[in-house]
Enzyme design. Structure first.
Site, PDB file in Angstrom:
ATOM      1  CB  VAL A 260      17.820 -80.380 109.430  1.00  0.00           C
ATOM      2  CG1 VAL A 260      17.021 -81.258 108.458  1.00  0.00           C
ATOM      3  CG2 VAL A 260      19.278 -80.326 109.001  1.00  0.00           C
TER       4      VAL A 260
ATOM      5  CG  ASP B 224      19.589 -82.601 121.492  1.00  0.00           C
ATOM      6  OD1 ASP B 224      18.547 -83.247 121.661  1.00  0.00           O
ATOM      7  OD2 ASP B 224      20.640 -83.127 121.095  1.00  0.00           O
TER       8      ASP B 224
ATOM      9  CB  ALA C 282      13.124 -78.626 113.172  1.00  0.00           C
ATOM     10  CE  LYS C 283      18.104 -82.789 118.216  1.00  0.00           C
ATOM     11  NZ  LYS C 283      17.204 -83.509 119.133  1.00  0.00           N
ATOM     12  N   GLY C 284      18.648 -78.680 115.281  1.00  0.00           N
ATOM     13  CA  GLY C 284      19.762 -77.791 114.980  1.00  0.00           C
ATOM     14  C   GLY C 284      21.033 -78.341 115.581  1.00  0.00           C
TER      15      GLY C 284
END
Ligand code: GLU
Length: 431
Positions: free
Chosen positions: A73, A159, A118-120
């Protein structure tokens, strides 16, 4: 063994995460409602720019094929390329990644990095995967999100559930596909292949820097401070070690499997060595303290509580019983808005996630710069620059909180939203 899942299992994962997305918005809205920000870009700033969902088929060691769902995202890139970690966990879902990407946007702005957020995430249970399966999954996920990542586009990092090895596979997959090594595409890489010294401990170090800076405003130091750390992964374990090295006493630690309390102090180095060997804290209480539940850890007698595991840990049920006077958020979104209110009413100081845990992405920025220049810094340079950025961010949040007579979370979000707002305003809309 004491149960440690009570708190996180209370809600169905789906419900919990859509609640997490709502929580991120509650904090966002609180700032708009209280601080009189220009509302022009409000809706734009609260919506993700792009959501990519991918299917990652992986051949498992037994020959079968498993299809894992992954997300990336990208929330907002007004201040620069998207940046944020990739999480591997069974509870990952789209709403969670959306919330984390939004939080990342404001975190990056608060410490003035030239990045968007952003992040995955990939839905999997990393501890049930072999190295070969994890490598296959990482390579496939990388190739699936390939069209939207890149050193000037979107730069992933570790993360929860991912580490330097995961980033090495991502680097290699991307580099193989573009035909040359691209150090700038990912941060949190192993130092030996272009990572930065000090990146692994950076999030924990940032927690320490911010806590120390806050104590200084009260004329206090870390010396003798009693600290409980919930979550003993990368963030929690390094925070515990660095705080202990500076005179604090770690009175309790926990992971998913076990929580331990010892009034005499827990040796963080020893606990880290134990976890490295056993990959869990289970069994660590033997000879090292009393086993308590994760819930008890959150309510344990201490001066500072560091939630450093997952989101929504401190909720309205736990918050009234928190004895710590300071909560430093090592995790992203560990405090629900209802708990936030209760803690504030009880006079607890909350050092919010976008400030307290920004050390990781800050050293990621240093790593990106080093990789793009092929010129590498010393550990001292990294640590000193990190400290400068964390102390400056704390000072700005502290000044804003004083001036506006508000809590640190509201102050931090106000500064961050203002910065992203300003970038959007200056750039305007395309076309
Ligand atoms: N996952 C980390 C965070 O939540 C680090 C992100 C990064 O280094 O890009 O801030």
């Amino acid at each position: 063994m004491a149960t440690n899942q009570a708190n996180t299992n209370r809600l169905h994962p789906e419900e919990q995460h859509s609640k997490f997305w709502q929580n991120a918005h509650t904090y966002f809205n609180r700032v708009y409602d209280q601080m009189g920000l220009d509302p022009t870009w409000r809706q734009y700033l609260s919506s993700p720019k792009r959501i990519l969902t991918v299917s990652c088929p992986v051949r498992m060691d037994d020959g079968s094929i498993n299809v894992f769902t992954g997300y990336r995202v990208q929330h907002n890139n007004a201040r620069g390329p998207f940046k944020g970690g990739i999480r591997y966990d069974a509870s990952v879902d789209r709403d969670e990644v959306m919330a984390l990407a939004m939080i990342q946007t404001f975190k990056n702005a608060l410490v003035e990095l030239p990045y968007g957020g952003a992040k995955g995430g990939v839905v999997c249970t990393p501890k049930n995967l072999s190295m070969a399966e994890k490598e296959g999954l990482t390579r496939r996920y990388t190739s699936e999100i390939m069209p939207i990542i890149g050193p000037n586009q979107d730069i992933p990092a570790p993360d929860a559930g991912t580490d330097a090895q995961t980033m090495a596979w991502l680097l290699d997959t991307y580099s193989m596909m573009v035909g040359h090594q691209e150090l700038g595409v990912v941060t949190g890489k192993p130092v030996s292949i272009g990572g930065s010294v000090g990146r692994e401990e950076a999030t924990g170090r940032g927690v320490m820097n911010v806590l120390r800076a806050f104590l200084k405003t009260k004329g206090k130091t870390l010396d003798g401070l009693r600290i409980a750390v919930q979550g003993f992964g990368n963030v929690g374990s390094w925070a515990a070690k660095l705080l202990r090295d500076r005179g604090a006493k770690i009175v309790a630690i926990s992971d998913r499997d076990c929580a331990v309390r010892n009034d005499g102090g827990i040796d963080a180095d020893d606990a880290m060595a134990y976890v490295k060997k056993h990959r869990t804290l289970a069994g660590y209480s033997r000879g090292n303290g009393d086993e308590i539940s994760n819930q008890q850890l959150l309510m344990t007698d201490c001066d500072v509580l560091i939630p450093a595991a997952m989101e929504n840990t401190l909720d309205a049920e736990v918050a009234p019983h928190v004895k710590a006077r300071i909560v430093a958020e090592g995790a992203n979104g560990p405090t629900t808005p209802a708990a936030d209110e209760i803690l504030r009413e009880n006079g607890v100081t909350l050092l919010p996630d976008i400030l307290a845990n920004a050390g990781g992405v800050t050293v990621s920025y240093f790593e990106w710069v080093q990789g793009l220049q092929n010129f590498f810094w010393s550990k001292k340079e990294v640590d000193d620059e990190l400290q400068k950025i964390m102390e400056k961010a704390f000072a700005e949040v502290n000044a804003k909180a004083d001036a506006a007579d508000c809590d640190y979370r509201t102050a931090a979000y106000t500064i961050a939203i203002d910065r992203v707002n300003e970038a959007c305003r200056l750039k305007g809309l395309f076309p």
